[in-house]
Scaffold this motif. Structure first.
Motif, mmCIF file in Angstrom:
data_model
loop_
_atom_site.group_PDB
_atom_site.id
_atom_site.type_symbol
_atom_site.label_atom_id
_atom_site.label_comp_id
_atom_site.label_asym_id
_atom_site.label_seq_id
_atom_site.Cartn_x
_atom_site.Cartn_y
_atom_site.Cartn_z
ATOM 1 N N VAL A 1 33.933 -60.540 6.966
ATOM 2 C CA VAL A 1 34.266 -59.790 5.754
ATOM 3 C C VAL A 1 33.082 -58.941 5.314
ATOM 4 O O VAL A 1 33.223 -57.751 5.006
ATOM 5 C CB VAL A 1 34.718 -60.732 4.614
ATOM 6 N N LEU A 2 31.893 -59.516 5.302
ATOM 7 C CA LEU A 2 30.699 -58.763 4.926
ATOM 8 C C LEU A 2 30.441 -57.614 5.892
ATOM 9 O O LEU A 2 30.100 -56.510 5.497
ATOM 10 C CB LEU A 2 29.464 -59.659 4.899
ATOM 11 N N ALA A 3 30.603 -57.916 7.182
ATOM 12 C CA ALA A 3 30.314 -56.895 8.192
ATOM 13 C C ALA A 3 31.272 -55.713 8.051
ATOM 14 O O ALA A 3 30.858 -54.555 8.090
ATOM 15 C CB ALA A 3 30.411 -57.501 9.591
ATOM 16 N N LYS A 4 32.548 -56.040 7.863
ATOM 17 C CA LYS A 4 33.521 -54.957 7.653
ATOM 18 C C LYS A 4 33.132 -54.147 6.431
ATOM 19 O O LYS A 4 33.173 -52.924 6.422
ATOM 20 C CB LYS A 4 34.907 -55.548 7.413
ATOM 21 N N GLY A 5 32.765 -54.852 5.373
ATOM 22 C CA GLY A 5 32.384 -54.185 4.127
ATOM 23 C C GLY A 5 31.198 -53.257 4.315
ATOM 24 O O GLY A 5 31.145 -52.177 3.735
ATOM 25 N N GLN A 6 30.237 -53.693 5.147
ATOM 26 C CA GLN A 6 29.090 -52.837 5.415
ATOM 27 C C GLN A 6 29.495 -51.556 6.130
ATOM 28 O O GLN A 6 29.047 -50.458 5.786
ATOM 29 C CB GLN A 6 28.071 -53.581 6.298
ATOM 30 N N ILE A 7 30.333 -51.693 7.144
ATOM 31 C CA ILE A 7 30.736 -50.516 7.897
ATOM 32 C C ILE A 7 31.562 -49.580 7.019
ATOM 33 O O ILE A 7 31.321 -48.369 6.967
ATOM 34 C CB ILE A 7 31.533 -50.924 9.157
ATOM 35 N N GLU A 8 32.527 -50.161 6.306
ATOM 36 C CA GLU A 8 33.382 -49.322 5.459
ATOM 37 C C GLU A 8 32.570 -48.585 4.394
ATOM 38 O O GLU A 8 32.763 -47.388 4.155
ATOM 39 C CB GLU A 8 34.462 -50.198 4.800
ATOM 40 N N GLY A 9 31.641 -49.310 3.781
ATOM 41 C CA GLY A 9 30.805 -48.687 2.749
ATOM 42 C C GLY A 9 29.917 -47.594 3.325
ATOM 43 O O GLY A 9 29.731 -46.539 2.721
ATOM 44 N N GLY A 10 29.375 -47.852 4.504
ATOM 45 C CA GLY A 10 28.525 -46.843 5.136
ATOM 46 C C GLY A 10 29.324 -45.618 5.556
ATOM 47 O O GLY A 10 28.862 -44.487 5.426
ATOM 48 N N VAL A 11 30.530 -45.857 6.061
ATOM 49 C CA VAL A 11 31.389 -44.730 6.431
ATOM 50 C C VAL A 11 31.718 -43.892 5.193
ATOM 51 O O VAL A 11 31.685 -42.655 5.234
ATOM 52 C CB VAL A 11 32.680 -45.221 7.117
ATOM 53 N N ALA A 12 31.990 -44.565 4.074
ATOM 54 C CA ALA A 12 32.292 -43.834 2.833
ATOM 55 C C ALA A 12 31.107 -42.954 2.431
ATOM 56 O O ALA A 12 31.276 -41.796 2.039
ATOM 57 C CB ALA A 12 32.636 -44.805 1.709
ATOM 58 N N GLN A 13 29.909 -43.501 2.553
ATOM 59 C CA GLN A 13 28.728 -42.687 2.219
ATOM 60 C C GLN A 13 28.563 -41.542 3.208
ATOM 61 O O GLN A 13 28.125 -40.451 2.853
ATOM 62 C CB GLN A 13 27.473 -43.554 2.221
ATOM 63 N N GLY A 14 28.916 -41.822 4.473
ATOM 64 C CA GLY A 14 28.839 -40.764 5.486
ATOM 65 C C GLY A 14 29.842 -39.653 5.228
ATOM 66 O O GLY A 14 29.551 -38.474 5.449
ATOM 67 N N ILE A 15 31.018 -40.017 4.751
ATOM 68 C CA ILE A 15 32.019 -39.014 4.389
ATOM 69 C C ILE A 15 31.503 -38.174 3.216
ATOM 70 O O ILE A 15 31.632 -36.947 3.190
ATOM 71 C CB ILE A 15 33.368 -39.681 4.059
ATOM 72 N N GLY A 16 30.884 -38.842 2.262
ATOM 73 C CA GLY A 16 30.284 -38.119 1.143
ATOM 74 C C GLY A 16 29.190 -37.172 1.622
ATOM 75 O O GLY A 16 29.099 -36.026 1.162
ATOM 76 N N TYR A 17 28.377 -37.653 2.542
ATOM 77 C CA TYR A 17 27.274 -36.860 3.107
ATOM 78 C C TYR A 17 27.814 -35.592 3.763
ATOM 79 O O TYR A 17 27.217 -34.525 3.666
ATOM 80 C CB TYR A 17 26.556 -37.733 4.136
ATOM 81 N N ALA A 18 28.966 -35.742 4.419
ATOM 82 C CA ALA A 18 29.514 -34.616 5.174
ATOM 83 C C ALA A 18 30.234 -33.603 4.292
ATOM 84 O O ALA A 18 30.087 -32.393 4.492
ATOM 85 C CB ALA A 18 30.481 -35.129 6.250
ATOM 86 N N LEU A 19 31.016 -34.086 3.331
ATOM 87 C CA LEU A 19 31.968 -33.181 2.678
ATOM 88 C C LEU A 19 31.857 -33.047 1.165
ATOM 89 O O LEU A 19 32.499 -32.182 0.582
ATOM 90 C CB LEU A 19 33.402 -33.646 2.989
ATOM 91 N N TYR A 20 31.112 -33.922 0.506
ATOM 92 C CA TYR A 20 31.174 -33.894 -0.954
ATOM 93 C C TYR A 20 29.828 -33.798 -1.659
ATOM 94 O O TYR A 20 29.722 -33.163 -2.705
ATOM 95 C CB TYR A 20 31.881 -35.167 -1.467
#
Lengths: 160, 292, 812
Positions: free
Chosen positions: C680-699
């Motif tokens: 659960v923690l590991a998934k949360g880390q990846i999902e959270g990092g991907v969200a920040q990466g999406i922000g980095y790219a587009l917002y």
């Protein structure tokens, strides 16, 4: 200075304060309820959210005088005793990783509580909209959505 | 928190007439309803007004009356009130949509229609719909009431026709007559909790394949919310069909370019806003053309 | 593994998802973050900052409208020790005395019992400046380095080692034999069928932890009035970094500088070195006022004054054969470090080492530099240089593929590193590496080919253009090269009075699960329930220095140390476990085998018996570098990181040609991480990092105005809400590494590297347009899509904001 009386987590409170003091600061400073947080001071992040007369509001945007006579529920009101059983939403957030750093969590749980009160079996779209006013920087929201879905399921199963 | 709240005062008269009396005796009093604008300024240390008048508890301002011809919304109606009202959803869907895009659920629970209008941001969410619907405002002071078409309310950037001793009392919106097609779209910085970069709300009545009447309200194209009068004129009386579409779109774009004066600001650019506004009008016309 | 006793299921804990250790406090709102804490007699602090980006202070006037006698005022002259914030260099002043090098630079500090009066007091400090023109871009800074004196804004201590404005340089070659390498590289370009060039840029990014930076400081004096010790509590990642900073500020030894981490509401690197600044400030105010002082920033100040991700410009020049093999490459990596050196050399290091990505380069030269600008110093943010260079690389790989007529997928396959090969620094990949397999899996899980074909078919008539793209990459876990050896991390475990193990580490929890996974490791090793293991709040008077909580090192390096310390504790207890009923003749001090099959109750009893006999039990483990790690800091050759996590991310996008807005509509993240310690923690880390990466790219665009972040409010700094993110699908593979407990590698930063290039690759598929710069805003897509001369989002005007501020004055 004005005296206002409001009900917080079921308890009547009377406080003497400047009429334009933010409800967030009243809760945190005058009433010692630090569960509501200041993340932005602009009503964008939702970490200050509380329920006011049953509706989700950003307490950083509510002047104290407007809370006169109101019923406020903060995160502390969901499980009043430190050893009490957790509210199902809190339990689901724990089990499904809905809280990471935890700073958005009180507001997020209250927003969830508000959402499920209006939409007991919410669609994903309703969940996304219901929580769009609560920013989480840690989770990417996926675990939170899961926690909300499970909480909805749990309350459906427990409701006769 | 950059303001010293001891420097501010807030009075909360329980009735409308008391509120108006206070305003009449002290026009420097600044009304505050839901606080979703003014409290942000307070926190930022940018609220010059020190004496505030709370309207939140003035119940006479918070109502929605569905009459046969009109729906009348009190200025104290919240966005959530609007979203929950069935008659509005049915007859004034542009207003329901606009309310659903304003801020977050928490801000919709507190923000009011009156505040949205009187705060007079060019990007405000409800004005385009209200302009398209041809809303009328009722203003009130201790001296009496007056009405005006909403289109006359915004004078220039953040300057409205509201007198210092006046409050916005209500907004009267004609219920949609049959035969009007509607369109609304907001383009923001993200899908939720976004300030408009540009927004278009439009209504059109098609009779025998002709655009008999068209109203287009826009946000962030000028220093106030506006009706795109030139664009409306270019479209009125024109044939709407798939074949005519390119010519119509060109005419509308040209007219829009003449009246839209968007700016480069911290969120977007003038060219982008102008281009997207034209695209939204095109999308609107496409929908009209293909619906038959 | 010994047979578990029937009374207790000693099934492995690592790999399960127990409840977060501090989770209950968080969901009940009882977790105490620094601003929730009040100390008796506490005052509040505020910072007076420069309103110019570069120049000199001429005079400071205190407006008489304020009764200054009630305030404590601290200037640089009050600093007992050195006026610098210690990093690798000493150029970063704690308080500006004369020279100003960035907007918002701290000049003086105020404290008062009533925090409500502070904003007006700050506004009442009037500073006269002699303003100088500022340098705000990499290009301008390079001009200064190249000889334009008017643009020289920073000189190092040793001009022989540094060009002006140049904090750090690296020159990395893929071989020890420089001459042969340079010849080989030249030959590769001469003989290449294709030479592909590209330039890629990334903007600053704000960590945007929801809890702003904040600390509370106290200073304790000896009876004679001398400063005896300093204590700072607050939101942070690295308590011992702040200890080190305070040592220099106060000229105190480390034991007299106590730092305590409070519950921290997000960090992502933004609380790695910055607490040294705010902590020093609060401590100075506490010193001078004689009171504890709380210094907590509001959002506007945090956005203006604290660190952001380094902007970058990366250039690629690649020689490739028509068969699609990389023959050689030249990469130039330049990062904008802001006004002071701070962490730039380390960020540059990671950017440099990651710039070749997961590919085999027969010849590769990387030239890298960190440049000075008159902007608040940039700092650590999840990924730490790798997101910048991997963005460039993975965009470039697609470009090369298109140029030579291969699919992006096929081109990668022909060049992936695999086990037994050497990286560009000459590191032998001894563990299995299967980028090919990861790529296949990622493409399969995302239905990449089917979607690609579908979008190719549906796009032409539709106003919505859809696309799918991927990025393949890796991220090094742990400190570079000899870094872990230098950190020399120490972990302790002590038994509490009631016989429970308590982990003592300086590793901090800030959402990523430090407390939880370290307790899992300990519990599993000791074969007792997770619930019985405690972990101490990081308080440097109590916990040893287990290193900073950065660099994706905690699970792997510190986790391994916890495992060893737990095993050591168990060995110490072994006699008491073996012989639970005390007898006079049993020698409890002689080592013996740890018995199999003991229960948690047995453990508790043994622990209590030990404590009764010996008083205390503290076991420890110190980092031991594996004998075969070799790293040359000068040549930049060798084993750059203990190990790597490997990944392929696939992004699906939709670009609306009416609004020119790109949205991510689906995301698939596949990674090999050694061991998933807590699903659960590991998934949360990846999902959270991907969200920040999406922000980095587009917002997430930082809009600068004369070196100041003009969009310093959450309304105008756009991070994705729950309504903006797609479903994020996460898959893990496990190839255990010797370095971490049960084979775990670090995963905290990995997810930041993949999203941006995958998204822009997808947008290229969707629109046919190749974008090279992030954040990519609709205004930028509009510019290229319509061929308008609008200069995209560069035309944003930060001085105009009719909607969130009225257009009167813009205060600093």
């Amino acid at each position: 200075m004005t005296e206002i009386t409001l009900t917080v987590n079921g308890q009547l409170q009377t406080v003497d304060l400047p009429s334009m003091k933010r409800l967030l600061d009243v809760l945190r400073e005058d009433l010692g309820l630090t569960g509501a947080k200041e993340g932005c001071g602009e009503g964008e992040c939702g970490s200050c959210s509380v329920l006011m007369d049953g509706e989700l509001v950003n307490s950083c945007l509510v002047p104290a005088l407007q809370a006169e006579g109101a019923h406020i529920t903060t995160i502390e009101g969901l499980s009043p005793e430190t050893t009490a059983p957790l509210h199902p939403i809190q339990q689901c957030f724990l089990e499904h990783g809905g809280a990471q750093c935890g700073i958005c969590t009180p507001g997020m749980i209250l927003a969830t509580h508000h959402l499920l009160a209006k939409h007991p079996q919410p669609t994903m779209e309703e969940i996304q909209e219901g929580l769009a006013g609560n920013l989480c920087r840690c989770t990417g929201y996926m675990r939170i959505f899961e926690a909300v879905e499970q909480a909805a399921k749990a309350s459906a199963e427990s409701t006769p | 928190m950059r303001s010293n709240v001891h420097d501010f005062s807030l009075v909360a008269p329980p009735t409308l007439s008391e509120a108006l009396k206070l305003l009449a005796s002290d026009p420097a009093l600044t009304p505050i309803a839901g606080g979703t604008e003014l409290m942000v300024a307070l926190s930022a240390g940018r609220l010059p007004q020190r004496q505030l008048l709370s309207l939140h508890q003035v119940r006479e301002l918070r109502f929605i009356h569905a009459n046969p011809e009109t729906i009348v919304l009190g200025a104290g109606t919240t966005f959530t009130d609007i979203r929950r009202h069935e008659a509005i959803a049915e007859d004034l869907p542009l207003l329901t949509a606009a309310a659903s895009w304003t801020g977050s659920i928490a801000n919709q629970n507190r923000g009011t229609l009156g505040g949205n209008i009187v705060n007079a941001s060019p990007a405000a969410d409800t004005p385009p719909a209200l302009l398209a619907y041809g809303a009328t405002l009722t203003l009130i002071s201790s001296a009496g009431m007056r009405t005006m078409p909403y289109g006359m309310f915004h004078l220039s950037y953040k300057k409205t026709a509201l007198a210092p001793d006046e409050l916005l009392y209500s907004v009267t919106v004609p219920r949609r007559s049959p035969g009007y097609r509607s369109y609304i779209r907001k383009v923001g910085t993200r899908n939720a909790q976004a300030i408009s970069k540009v927004a278009i709300a439009a209504l059109a009545k098609i009779e025998d394949g002709i655009i008999a009447d068209v109203r287009i309200g826009a946000a962030s194209l000028r220093e106030t919310p506006v009706r795109c009068a030139a664009t409306e004129k270019a479209l009125t009386g024109q044939t709407i069909s798939a074949a005519e579409l390119p010519r119509l779109v060109a005419a509308a774009s040209s007219a829009l370019a003449s009246e839209a004066k968007p700016v480069d600001d911290i969120r977007s650019t003038a060219k982008y806003r102008a281009a997207v506004a034209a695209n939204l009008i095109e999308e609107f016309l496409e929908q009209l053309a293909t619906s038959g | 593994m010994p047979n578990p006793s029937p009374a207790f299921n000693a099934a492995p804990l690592i790999g399960t998802s127990p409840i977060r250790k501090e989770g209950r406090a968080k969901v009940t709102g009882r977790a105490l973050y620094v601003d929730d804490i009040t100390l008796p007699g506490m005052w509040h602090g505020a910072t007076v900052r420069s309103s110019i980006p570069r120049g000199r202070i001429r005079a400071i006037h205190f407006d008489s409208v304020i009764d200054w006698s009630k305030f404590t005022v601290v200037t640089a002259k009050d600093i007992p020790g050195h006026n610098f914030i210690v990093h690798l260099t000493q150029d970063h002043v704690c308080l500006a005395e004369d020279q100003i090098n960035h907007y918002g630079e701290p000049i003086l500090l105020l404290a008062h019992p009533d925090k409500e009066v502070l904003p007006a007091a700050v506004a009442a400090v009037h500073i006269d400046y002699e303003e100088l023109p500022g340098v705000f871009s990499i290009e301008e800074s390079e001009a200064g380095a190249a000889g334009d004196e008017s643009k020289v804004i920073w000189r190092g201590d040793n001009p022989a080692h540094h060009s002006p404005n140049t904090f750090k340089t690296f020159h990395m070659r893929s071989s020890d034999d420089h001459a042969a390498h340079d010849d080989g590289l030249a030959k590769a370009f001469a003989e290449a069928d294709f030479i592909v060039e590209g330039e890629y840029r990334t903007g600053a990014q704000e960590q945007l932890y929801i809890e702003n930076n904040g600390v509370i400081a106290e200073v304790f004096r000896a009876p004679n009035g001398a400063i005896d010790s300093v204590t700072v509590s607050g939101s942070m990642q690295c308590p011992y970094y702040l200890v080190h900073a305070l040592e220099h500020i106060f000229h105190l030894p480390a034991e007299k500088c106590r730092v305590i981490q409070t519950e921290t509401g997000g960090a992502f690197g933004g609380k790695e070195d910055f607490p040294s600044v705010i902590g020093s400030h609060a401590a100075l105010l506490a010193m001078k006022s004689g009171h504890p002082v709380k210094l907590c920033y509001d959002r506007a100040e945090d956005l203006i004054a604290t660190t952001k991700r380094h902007p970058s410009r990366v250039r690629h020049r690649t020689a490739v054969s028509k068969e699609g093999k990389l023959l050689g490459g030249e990469i130039e990596v330049v990062i904008d470090g802001g006004a002071y050196v701070t962490l730039s050399p380390v960020v540059l290091s990671r950017a440099t080492i990651h710039s070749p990505g997961p590919y085999h380069w027969p010849f590769l030269t990387v030239r890298a530099k960190a440049m000075a600008t008159n902007i608040a110093p940039h700092g650590a943010f999840r990924g730490f240089g790798a997101p910048q260079s991997l963005f460039a690389l993975e965009r470039h790989m697609d470009r090369v593929a298109h140029t030579i007529g291969l699919s992006p997928e096929e081109f990668r396959r022909r060049n992936f590193l695999s086990a037994g090969m050497k990286t560009a620094t000459g590191q032998h990949l001894t563990d299995p590496v299967d980028m090919d397999g990861l790529l296949s899996r990622a493409l399969k899980e995302s239905s990449y080919h089917a979607k690609r074909a579908e979008f190719d078919r549906t796009n032409p008539p539709s106003p919505i253009k859809r696309g799918i793209g991927f990025a393949s990459f890796m991220h090094g876990s742990g400190f570079t090269g000899s870094g872990e050896r230098r950190l020399n991390s120490l972990v302790k475990i002590e038994l509490t009075a009631d016989g429970r193990p308590k982990i003592l580490v300086s590793s901090t929890e800030f959402g990523q699960g430090t407390n939880t996974i370290l307790c899992q490791v300990c519990a599993q090793t000791l074969r007792i329930p997770y619930e019985d293991v405690l972990i101490a709040q990081p308080d440097t008077s109590v916990v040893p220095d287990s290193g900073p909580t950065v660099a994706s090192r905690t699970a792997m390096i510190v986790g391994k140390l916890v495992e060893r310390a737990s095993a050591s504790l168990l060995r110490t207890l072994a006699p008491y476990l073996a012989h639970p009923v005390p007898t006079a003749d049993f020698d409890y001090s002689a080592a013996c085998e740890v018995p199999s099959g003991y229960t948690p109750e047995d453990f508790r009893r043994a622990a209590l018996a030990y404590l009764r006999d010996r008083g205390q039990l503290v076991s420890e483990a110190r980092y031991e570098a594996p004998g075969n790690i070799f790293w040359d800091d000068d040549q930049y050759r060798g084993d750059a990181y203990p190990t790597y996590a490997w990944a392929v991310y696939v992004a699906e996008v939709a670009v609306d040609t009416r609004t020119y807005a790109a949205e991510v509509t689906g995301f698939h993240a596949v990674q090999e991480v050694g061991k998933v310690m807590h699903p659960v923690l590991a998934k949360g880390q990846i999902e959270g990092g991907v969200a920040q990466g999406i922000g980095y790219a587009l917002y997430e665009k930082c809009v600068w105005q004369n070196g100041r972040m003009a969009n310093n409010q959450m309304t105008n700094y756009i991070m994705p809400t729950s309504a903006d993110l797609p479903p994020i699908h996460v898959w893990f593979e496990e190839v255990p590494s010797i370095h971490g407990p049960e084979g775990a590698k670090g995963i905290g930063e990995l997810p930041m590297d993949g999203p941006a290039p995958a998204i822009l690759n997808a947008i290229e598929h969707a629109t046919g347009i190749s974008f090279h710069e992030i954040p990519l805003l609709p205004e930028d897509i509009f510019e290229r899509m319509t061929g308008s001369s609008s200069s995209g989002s560069k035309a944003l005007n930060p001085a105009v904001d009719r909607d969130t501020r009225s257009e009167s004055t813009v205060s600093p």
